[in-house]
Design a protein around this motif. Sequence first.
Motif, PDB file in Angstrom:
ATOM      1  N   ARG A 171       0.845  -1.198   0.000  1.00  0.00           N
ATOM      2  CA  ARG A 171       0.000   0.000   0.000  1.00  0.00           C
ATOM      3  C   ARG A 171       0.874   1.239   0.000  1.00  0.00           C
ATOM      4  N   HIS A 172       0.395   2.253  -0.697  1.00  0.00           N
ATOM      5  CA  HIS A 172       1.074   3.547  -0.786  1.00  0.00           C
ATOM      6  C   HIS A 172       0.124   4.589  -0.228  1.00  0.00           C
ATOM      7  N   GLU A 173       0.457   5.142   0.925  1.00  0.00           N
ATOM      8  CA  GLU A 173      -0.389   6.137   1.587  1.00  0.00           C
ATOM      9  C   GLU A 173       0.518   7.238   2.139  1.00  0.00           C
ATOM     10  N   PRO A 174       0.828   8.246   1.318  1.00  0.00           N
ATOM     11  CA  PRO A 174       1.781   9.292   1.733  1.00  0.00           C
ATOM     12  C   PRO A 174       1.392  10.032   3.009  1.00  0.00           C
ATOM     13  N   GLY A 175       0.110  10.114   3.337  1.00  0.00           N
ATOM     14  CA  GLY A 175      -0.303  10.853   4.522  1.00  0.00           C
ATOM     15  C   GLY A 175      -0.223  10.056   5.813  1.00  0.00           C
ATOM     16  N   SER A 176       0.131   8.791   5.743  1.00  0.00           N
ATOM     17  CA  SER A 176       0.152   7.941   6.934  1.00  0.00           C
ATOM     18  C   SER A 176       1.554   7.873   7.534  1.00  0.00           C
ATOM     19  N   ASP A 177       1.692   7.112   8.619  1.00  0.00           N
ATOM     20  CA  ASP A 177       2.991   6.959   9.274  1.00  0.00           C
ATOM     21  C   ASP A 177       3.995   6.259   8.365  1.00  0.00           C
ATOM     22  N   THR A 178       3.498   5.421   7.472  1.00  0.00           N
ATOM     23  CA  THR A 178       4.361   4.743   6.512  1.00  0.00           C
ATOM     24  C   THR A 178       3.959   5.185   5.111  1.00  0.00           C
ATOM     25  N   VAL A 179       4.873   5.823   4.392  1.00  0.00           N
ATOM     26  CA  VAL A 179       4.593   6.230   3.013  1.00  0.00           C
ATOM     27  C   VAL A 179       4.271   5.005   2.168  1.00  0.00           C
ATOM     28  N   PHE A 180       5.003   3.926   2.446  1.00  0.00           N
ATOM     29  CA  PHE A 180       4.805   2.692   1.688  1.00  0.00           C
ATOM     30  C   PHE A 180       5.040   1.505   2.622  1.00  0.00           C
ATOM     31  N   GLU A 181       4.191   0.497   2.501  1.00  0.00           N
ATOM     32  CA  GLU A 181       4.326  -0.733   3.279  1.00  0.00           C
ATOM     33  C   GLU A 181       4.114  -1.912   2.345  1.00  0.00           C
ATOM     34  N   HIS A 182       4.987  -2.904   2.465  1.00  0.00           N
ATOM     35  CA  HIS A 182       4.944  -4.062   1.566  1.00  0.00           C
ATOM     36  C   HIS A 182       5.154  -5.333   2.395  1.00  0.00           C
ATOM     37  N   TYR A 183       4.120  -6.151   2.442  1.00  0.00           N
ATOM     38  CA  TYR A 183       4.191  -7.426   3.156  1.00  0.00           C
ATOM     39  C   TYR A 183       4.356  -8.550   2.144  1.00  0.00           C
ATOM     40  N   PHE A 184       5.238  -9.497   2.447  1.00  0.00           N
ATOM     41  CA  PHE A 184       5.499 -10.606   1.540  1.00  0.00           C
ATOM     42  C   PHE A 184       5.727 -11.866   2.352  1.00  0.00           C
ATOM     43  N   GLU A 185       5.104 -12.952   1.939  1.00  0.00           N
ATOM     44  CA  GLU A 185       5.359 -14.262   2.548  1.00  0.00           C
ATOM     45  C   GLU A 185       5.938 -15.164   1.482  1.00  0.00           C
ATOM     46  N   THR A 186       7.164 -15.610   1.676  1.00  0.00           N
ATOM     47  CA  THR A 186       7.857 -16.418   0.681  1.00  0.00           C
ATOM     48  C   THR A 186       7.200 -17.794   0.541  1.00  0.00           C
ATOM     49  N   SER A 187       7.604 -18.519  -0.477  1.00  0.00           N
ATOM     50  CA  SER A 187       7.060 -19.859  -0.697  1.00  0.00           C
ATOM     51  C   SER A 187       7.445 -20.811   0.424  1.00  0.00           C
ATOM     52  N   GLU A 188       8.485 -20.441   1.208  1.00  0.00           N
ATOM     53  CA  GLU A 188       8.882 -21.250   2.361  1.00  0.00           C
ATOM     54  C   GLU A 188       8.167 -20.805   3.633  1.00  0.00           C
ATOM     55  N   GLY A 189       7.304 -19.795   3.524  1.00  0.00           N
ATOM     56  CA  GLY A 189       6.531 -19.336   4.671  1.00  0.00           C
ATOM     57  C   GLY A 189       7.215 -18.278   5.516  1.00  0.00           C
ATOM     58  N   VAL A 190       8.328 -17.710   5.041  1.00  0.00           N
ATOM     59  CA  VAL A 190       9.025 -16.648   5.770  1.00  0.00           C
ATOM     60  C   VAL A 190       8.308 -15.317   5.503  1.00  0.00           C
ATOM     61  N   ARG A 191       7.891 -14.641   6.582  1.00  0.00           N
ATOM     62  CA  ARG A 191       7.172 -13.376   6.445  1.00  0.00           C
ATOM     63  C   ARG A 191       8.145 -12.196   6.493  1.00  0.00           C
ATOM     64  N   VAL A 192       7.962 -11.296   5.518  1.00  0.00           N
ATOM     65  CA  VAL A 192       8.853 -10.150   5.355  1.00  0.00           C
ATOM     66  C   VAL A 192       8.005  -8.881   5.329  1.00  0.00           C
ATOM     67  N   HIS A 193       8.451  -7.858   6.063  1.00  0.00           N
ATOM     68  CA  HIS A 193       7.783  -6.554   6.044  1.00  0.00           C
ATOM     69  C   HIS A 193       8.788  -5.515   5.554  1.00  0.00           C
ATOM     70  N   ARG A 194       8.375  -4.735   4.542  1.00  0.00           N
ATOM     71  CA  ARG A 194       9.239  -3.690   3.988  1.00  0.00           C
ATOM     72  C   ARG A 194       8.518  -2.352   4.125  1.00  0.00           C
ATOM     73  N   TYR A 195       9.290  -1.293   4.381  1.00  0.00           N
ATOM     74  CA  TYR A 195       8.684   0.019   4.626  1.00  0.00           C
ATOM     75  C   TYR A 195       9.493   1.142   3.984  1.00  0.00           C
ATOM     76  N   ASP A 196       8.779   2.220   3.665  1.00  0.00           N
ATOM     77  CA  ASP A 196       9.396   3.507   3.357  1.00  0.00           C
ATOM     78  C   ASP A 196       8.799   4.479   4.368  1.00  0.00           C
ATOM     79  N   LEU A 197       9.614   4.925   5.324  1.00  0.00           N
ATOM     80  CA  LEU A 197       9.120   5.754   6.423  1.00  0.00           C
ATOM     81  C   LEU A 197       9.577   7.198   6.258  1.00  0.00           C
TER      82      LEU A 197
END
Length: 202
Positions: free
Chosen positions: A53-79
């Motif tokens: 999601r891209h929401e420039p007015g929020s605490d996170t300009v961009f947030e990206h959640y990803f769960e790999t095929s092995e089930g590893v959960r990854v959170h990426r941010y642009d703050l």
Amino acid sequence: GVESPLVRAVDADPSDPEVFLESAVQVVRDAPSFHVSYTRTVEGAAPARGWARHEPGSDTVFEHYFETSEGVRVHRYDLPGTGFMMTAEKGLPGMTVLDRPTEADRRLCSEEFVLAVLEDLEETATDLELVGSEEIDLPESTRGVPASTHTAYRYTGTFATEAGDYLSDVGRNSLLPVPEARFDLWVDEAGHPRRLSYTAVN
């Protein structure tokens, strides 16, 4: 040279695929916010899933959640004021500031995750063809956006892009070149891209 004026999506002719695609990409560039959900499948592996999601007015300009095929959960941010950060269940010690971001970091931790794929379509698409108009159903999103139905123009063609991944053994983002992929793109009557599906040729 003098640049041609931008064509608004509502003025573009859907039967002119190149112009309509260009205007649809511009709609996303100009959008005050956007949200996408996706699934990636590779033969012989469990599906990988994510949302961004891209929401420039929020605490996170961009947030990206990803769960790999092995089930590893990854959170990426642009703050705001901090830049790119990420954390993962495996490979990283905790929330990590990416103070020397790689090309993969920049693409996967910012709105470029969405915009770059659309720009790849705009710049590299060949055999672009309007198949017709059809109704598509979008499920409720992971962020609570309700399910919806849209009348959309379906386009097909071939393009080149890069697919993102997370290497849990070294704790690093990566990009995998996709030199040739067949795609289906649905753009609604107002020029908003609603769904993209693509499959690598090889």
